[in-house]
Scaffold this active site. Structure first.
Site, PDB file in Angstrom:
ATOM      1  N   SER A   8      53.319  35.118  42.170  1.00 37.92           N
ATOM      2  CA  SER A   8      52.275  35.112  41.182  1.00 37.92           C
ATOM      3  C   SER A   8      53.003  33.799  39.895  1.00 37.92           C
ATOM      4  O   SER A   8      53.705  35.076  39.576  1.00 37.92           O
ATOM      5  CB  SER A   8      52.105  36.974  40.636  1.00 37.92           C
ATOM      6  OG  SER A   8      51.407  36.709  39.539  1.00 37.92           O
ATOM      7  N   HIS A  42      49.898  32.405  44.086  1.00 45.05           N
ATOM      8  CA  HIS A  42      49.054  33.849  43.517  1.00 45.05           C
ATOM      9  C   HIS A  42      48.703  32.843  42.022  1.00 45.05           C
ATOM     10  O   HIS A  42      49.479  33.134  41.242  1.00 45.05           O
ATOM     11  CB  HIS A  42      49.050  35.240  43.608  1.00 45.05           C
ATOM     12  CG  HIS A  42      48.842  36.574  43.426  1.00 45.05           C
ATOM     13  ND1 HIS A  42      47.825  36.805  44.305  1.00 45.05           N
ATOM     14  CD2 HIS A  42      48.525  36.963  42.413  1.00 45.05           C
ATOM     15  CE1 HIS A  42      47.135  37.936  43.549  1.00 45.05           C
ATOM     16  NE2 HIS A  42      47.607  38.150  42.651  1.00 45.05           N
ATOM     17  N   ASP A  60      46.592  34.374  39.146  1.00 47.12           N
ATOM     18  CA  ASP A  60      45.807  35.932  37.917  1.00 47.12           C
ATOM     19  C   ASP A  60      45.488  35.388  36.091  1.00 47.12           C
ATOM     20  O   ASP A  60      45.307  34.769  35.426  1.00 47.12           O
ATOM     21  CB  ASP A  60      47.019  36.411  37.981  1.00 47.12           C
ATOM     22  CG  ASP A  60      47.663  37.687  38.351  1.00 47.12           C
ATOM     23  OD1 ASP A  60      46.735  38.199  39.358  1.00 47.12           O
ATOM     24  OD2 ASP A  60      48.897  37.724  38.385  1.00 47.12           O
ATOM     25  N   MET A 114      42.098  35.832  34.436  1.00 52.31           N
ATOM     26  CA  MET A 114      41.565  36.895  33.407  1.00 52.31           C
ATOM     27  C   MET A 114      40.998  36.875  32.249  1.00 52.31           C
ATOM     28  O   MET A 114      41.576  36.144  31.282  1.00 52.31           O
ATOM     29  CB  MET A 114      42.978  38.341  32.691  1.00 52.31           C
ATOM     30  CG  MET A 114      44.009  38.829  33.644  1.00 52.31           C
ATOM     31  SD  MET A 114      45.696  39.181  33.196  1.00 52.31           S
ATOM     32  CE  MET A 114      46.286  39.572  34.479  1.00 52.31           C
ATOM     33  N   HIS A 138      43.239  35.244  42.420  1.00 50.64           N
ATOM     34  CA  HIS A 138      43.220  37.042  41.660  1.00 50.64           C
ATOM     35  C   HIS A 138      41.886  36.697  40.472  1.00 50.64           C
ATOM     36  O   HIS A 138      42.394  36.530  39.809  1.00 50.64           O
ATOM     37  CB  HIS A 138      44.323  37.830  42.280  1.00 50.64           C
ATOM     38  CG  HIS A 138      44.082  39.456  41.604  1.00 50.64           C
ATOM     39  ND1 HIS A 138      44.946  39.892  40.824  1.00 50.64           N
ATOM     40  CD2 HIS A 138      42.696  39.768  41.263  1.00 50.64           C
ATOM     41  CE1 HIS A 138      44.685  41.153  40.865  1.00 50.64           C
ATOM     42  NE2 HIS A 138      43.147  41.212  41.143  1.00 50.64           N
ATOM     43  N   MET A 179      39.968  38.499  38.220  1.00 47.59           N
ATOM     44  CA  MET A 179      39.871  40.098  37.269  1.00 47.59           C
ATOM     45  C   MET A 179      39.196  39.461  36.172  1.00 47.59           C
ATOM     46  O   MET A 179      39.789  39.701  34.117  1.00 47.59           O
ATOM     47  CB  MET A 179      41.137  39.999  36.428  1.00 47.59           C
ATOM     48  CG  MET A 179      42.374  40.705  37.552  1.00 47.59           C
ATOM     49  SD  MET A 179      43.866  41.141  37.264  1.00 47.59           S
ATOM     50  CE  MET A 179      44.341  39.237  37.738  1.00 47.59           C
ATOM     51  N   MET A 200      45.242  46.931  44.797  1.00 48.94           N
ATOM     52  CA  MET A 200      46.525  47.148  43.749  1.00 48.94           C
ATOM     53  C   MET A 200      47.069  47.671  43.992  1.00 48.94           C
ATOM     54  O   MET A 200      46.771  49.075  43.280  1.00 48.94           O
ATOM     55  CB  MET A 200      45.043  47.054  42.311  1.00 48.94           C
ATOM     56  CG  MET A 200      44.751  45.715  41.930  1.00 48.94           C
ATOM     57  SD  MET A 200      45.119  43.990  41.847  1.00 48.94           S
ATOM     58  CE  MET A 200      46.753  44.198  40.649  1.00 48.94           C
ATOM     59  N   GLY A 217      47.017  43.566  34.554  1.00 49.15           N
ATOM     60  CA  GLY A 217      46.169  43.465  33.552  1.00 49.15           C
ATOM     61  C   GLY A 217      48.129  42.552  33.100  1.00 49.15           C
ATOM     62  O   GLY A 217      47.660  41.766  32.251  1.00 49.15           O
ATOM     63  N   PHE A 218      48.773  42.816  33.544  1.00 52.75           N
ATOM     64  CA  PHE A 218      50.277  42.806  33.069  1.00 52.75           C
ATOM     65  C   PHE A 218      50.944  42.805  34.355  1.00 52.75           C
ATOM     66  O   PHE A 218      50.568  44.004  35.246  1.00 52.75           O
ATOM     67  CB  PHE A 218      50.122  43.354  32.136  1.00 52.75           C
ATOM     68  CG  PHE A 218      49.352  43.696  30.744  1.00 52.75           C
ATOM     69  CD1 PHE A 218      49.582  42.399  29.888  1.00 52.75           C
ATOM     70  CD2 PHE A 218      48.370  44.629  30.806  1.00 52.75           C
ATOM     71  CE1 PHE A 218      48.971  42.578  28.917  1.00 52.75           C
ATOM     72  CE2 PHE A 218      47.941  44.514  29.295  1.00 52.75           C
ATOM     73  CZ  PHE A 218      47.634  43.670  28.878  1.00 52.75           C
ATOM     74  N   GLY A 270      55.144  43.192  35.793  1.00 52.50           N
ATOM     75  CA  GLY A 270      56.303  43.560  35.486  1.00 52.50           C
ATOM     76  C   GLY A 270      55.988  44.890  34.910  1.00 52.50           C
ATOM     77  O   GLY A 270      57.213  45.953  34.466  1.00 52.50           O
ATOM     78  N   ASP A 318      49.669  43.991  45.291  1.00 58.50           N
ATOM     79  CA  ASP A 318      50.382  43.018  44.207  1.00 58.50           C
ATOM     80  C   ASP A 318      50.444  43.847  43.206  1.00 58.50           C
ATOM     81  O   ASP A 318      49.687  45.296  42.469  1.00 58.50           O
ATOM     82  CB  ASP A 318      48.450  42.618  44.301  1.00 58.50           C
ATOM     83  CG  ASP A 318      49.072  41.860  42.922  1.00 58.50           C
ATOM     84  OD1 ASP A 318      50.793  41.536  42.263  1.00 58.50           O
ATOM     85  OD2 ASP A 318      47.903  41.525  41.870  1.00 58.50           O
ATOM     86  N   GLY A 319      51.339  43.833  42.647  1.00 56.81           N
ATOM     87  CA  GLY A 319      51.838  44.899  41.711  1.00 56.81           C
ATOM     88  C   GLY A 319      53.164  45.767  41.582  1.00 56.81           C
ATOM     89  O   GLY A 319      52.964  47.023  42.380  1.00 56.81           O
ATOM     90  N   GLY A 320      54.034  45.090  41.094  1.00 56.63           N
ATOM     91  CA  GLY A 320      54.923  45.971  41.043  1.00 56.63           C
ATOM     92  C   GLY A 320      55.852  46.210  42.060  1.00 56.63           C
ATOM     93  O   GLY A 320      57.302  47.299  42.284  1.00 56.63           O
ATOM     94  N   GLY A 352      55.521  38.836  41.179  1.00 59.00           N
ATOM     95  CA  GLY A 352      55.448  37.929  39.826  1.00 59.00           C
ATOM     96  C   GLY A 352      56.950  37.919  38.965  1.00 59.00           C
ATOM     97  O   GLY A 352      57.905  37.151  39.398  1.00 59.00           O
TER      98      GLY A 352
HETATM   99  C1  DX5 Z   1      48.525  41.996  37.736  1.00 62.09           C
HETATM  100  C2  DX5 Z   1      48.864  40.906  38.642  1.00 62.09           C
HETATM  101  C3  DX5 Z   1      50.004  40.708  39.278  1.00 62.09           C
HETATM  102  C4  DX5 Z   1      51.568  40.173  38.349  1.00 62.09           C
HETATM  103  C5  DX5 Z   1      51.856  41.177  39.517  1.00 62.09           C
HETATM  104  O1  DX5 Z   1      47.371  42.753  37.208  1.00 62.09           O
HETATM  105  O2  DX5 Z   1      47.438  40.879  39.645  1.00 62.09           O
HETATM  106  O3  DX5 Z   1      49.858  39.852  40.010  1.00 62.09           O
HETATM  107  O4  DX5 Z   1      51.548  38.919  38.608  1.00 62.09           O
HETATM  108  O5  DX5 Z   1      53.562  41.031  38.993  1.00 62.09           O
HETATM  109  P1  DX5 Z   1      54.267  41.719  39.233  1.00 62.09           P
HETATM  110  O6  DX5 Z   1      55.157  41.233  40.762  1.00 62.09           O
HETATM  111  O7  DX5 Z   1      55.352  41.329  38.148  1.00 62.09           O
HETATM  112  O8  DX5 Z   1      54.048  43.559  39.161  1.00 62.09           O
HETATM  113 ZN    ZN Z   2      47.270  39.375  41.125  1.00 58.54          ZN
END
Ligand code: DX5
Ligand code: ZN
Length: 225
Positions: A10, A35, A37, A39, A68, A70, A139, A144-145, A147, A177-179, A199
């Site tokens: 990402s 990827h 994102d 938003m 992606h 959002m 998800m 949204g963010f 990390g 996706d995420g964490g 990401g």
């Molecule tokens: C969050 C995004 C993710 C984000 C993942 O809303 O959709 O794609 O970049 O970031 P990490 O891998 O840091 O959780």
């Molecule tokens: Zn994403």
């Protein structure tokens, strides 16, 4: 269980000033998907990239460009993102009026439709659309963010979707996706994810190449089983 194990990096955590270079570095390290994102500050509390960044990523690589969205009203924009160079266009179920219609617009533009669900959306709500898309993005954080911390209930959600897909002989792939980190990725693959989005654990790592190598070693272990 057949495992696919693809890594999507990402660019939310990448250096946008040199986005082409960041993308090339990740792809040459072994990342299969980039990827992006998108938003809108309405569907989620953050504003990121739009069409020009998708075009810049497309110009930098032949790897799969995984967008992606959002955003609210995805039906108004999926065609433009497809034409800007996305290979996969993910839209959120929570924002989609008619998911089948949106999926068919993406196909009409020659691209691959994928439907995304937030952590608190019931699996039952997405199941009726799994046959209309090539991929479902589950998800594992609130969108949204980058990390954020992985939500552990996401494993059970992937398992439930995987079971439905196998029982109904569908080919829909699962992306998460995420964490996601090298520490939890094996559990995520075991739960049924085919593609994992990373990401901060790729672009935020001290060495992108070292981070990708570590993921690939874990994938090799999963594929060998
Ligand atoms: C969050 C995004 C993710 C984000 C993942 O809303 O959709 O794609 O970049 O970031 P990490 O891998 O840091 O959780
Ligand atoms: Zn994403």
């Amino acid at each position: 269980m057949s495992v696919i194990c693809k890594l999507a990096a990402s660019i939310l955590s990448a250096d946008i000033a040199s986005i082409g270079q960041s993308v090339k570095e990740a792809v040459s390290a072994g990342v299969e998907y980039i990827h992006v994102d998108v938003m809108d500050g309405v569907f989620v509390d953050n504003i990121t990239f739009g069409l020009p960044i998708v075009r810049a990523v497309r110009a930098a690589t032949d790897a799969v460009v995984d967008v992606h969205l959002m955003i609210i009203h995805p039906s108004q924009y999926v065609g433009q993102f497809a034409d800007a160079g996305a290979d996969i266009v993910n839209f959120h179920l929570e924002a989609a009026g008619d998911p089948r219609e949106i999926a068919s617009v993406i196909r009409e533009h020659g691209k691959s439709p994928a439907i995304t669900i937030n952590p608190w959306t019931s699996i039952k709500d997405v199941v009726p659309y799994l046959d209309a898309v090539d991929m479902v993005l589950v998800m594992s954080v609130n969108p949204g963010f980058g990390g954020q911390k992985f939500l552990p209930q996401s494993l059970k959600r992937a398992e439930q979707i995987k079971n439905y897909i196998s029982q109904n002989n569908l080919k829909t792939q699962i992306e998460m996706d995420g964490g996601i980190t090298a520490k939890n990725v094996r559990d995520i693959i075991n739960a049924g994810a085919d593609i994992v989005v990373c990401g901060s654990s790729v672009f935020g790592a001290d060495s992108v190449c070292g981070a990708v190598k570590e993921f690939r070693q874990i994938f090799a272990g999963a594929l060998a089983e």
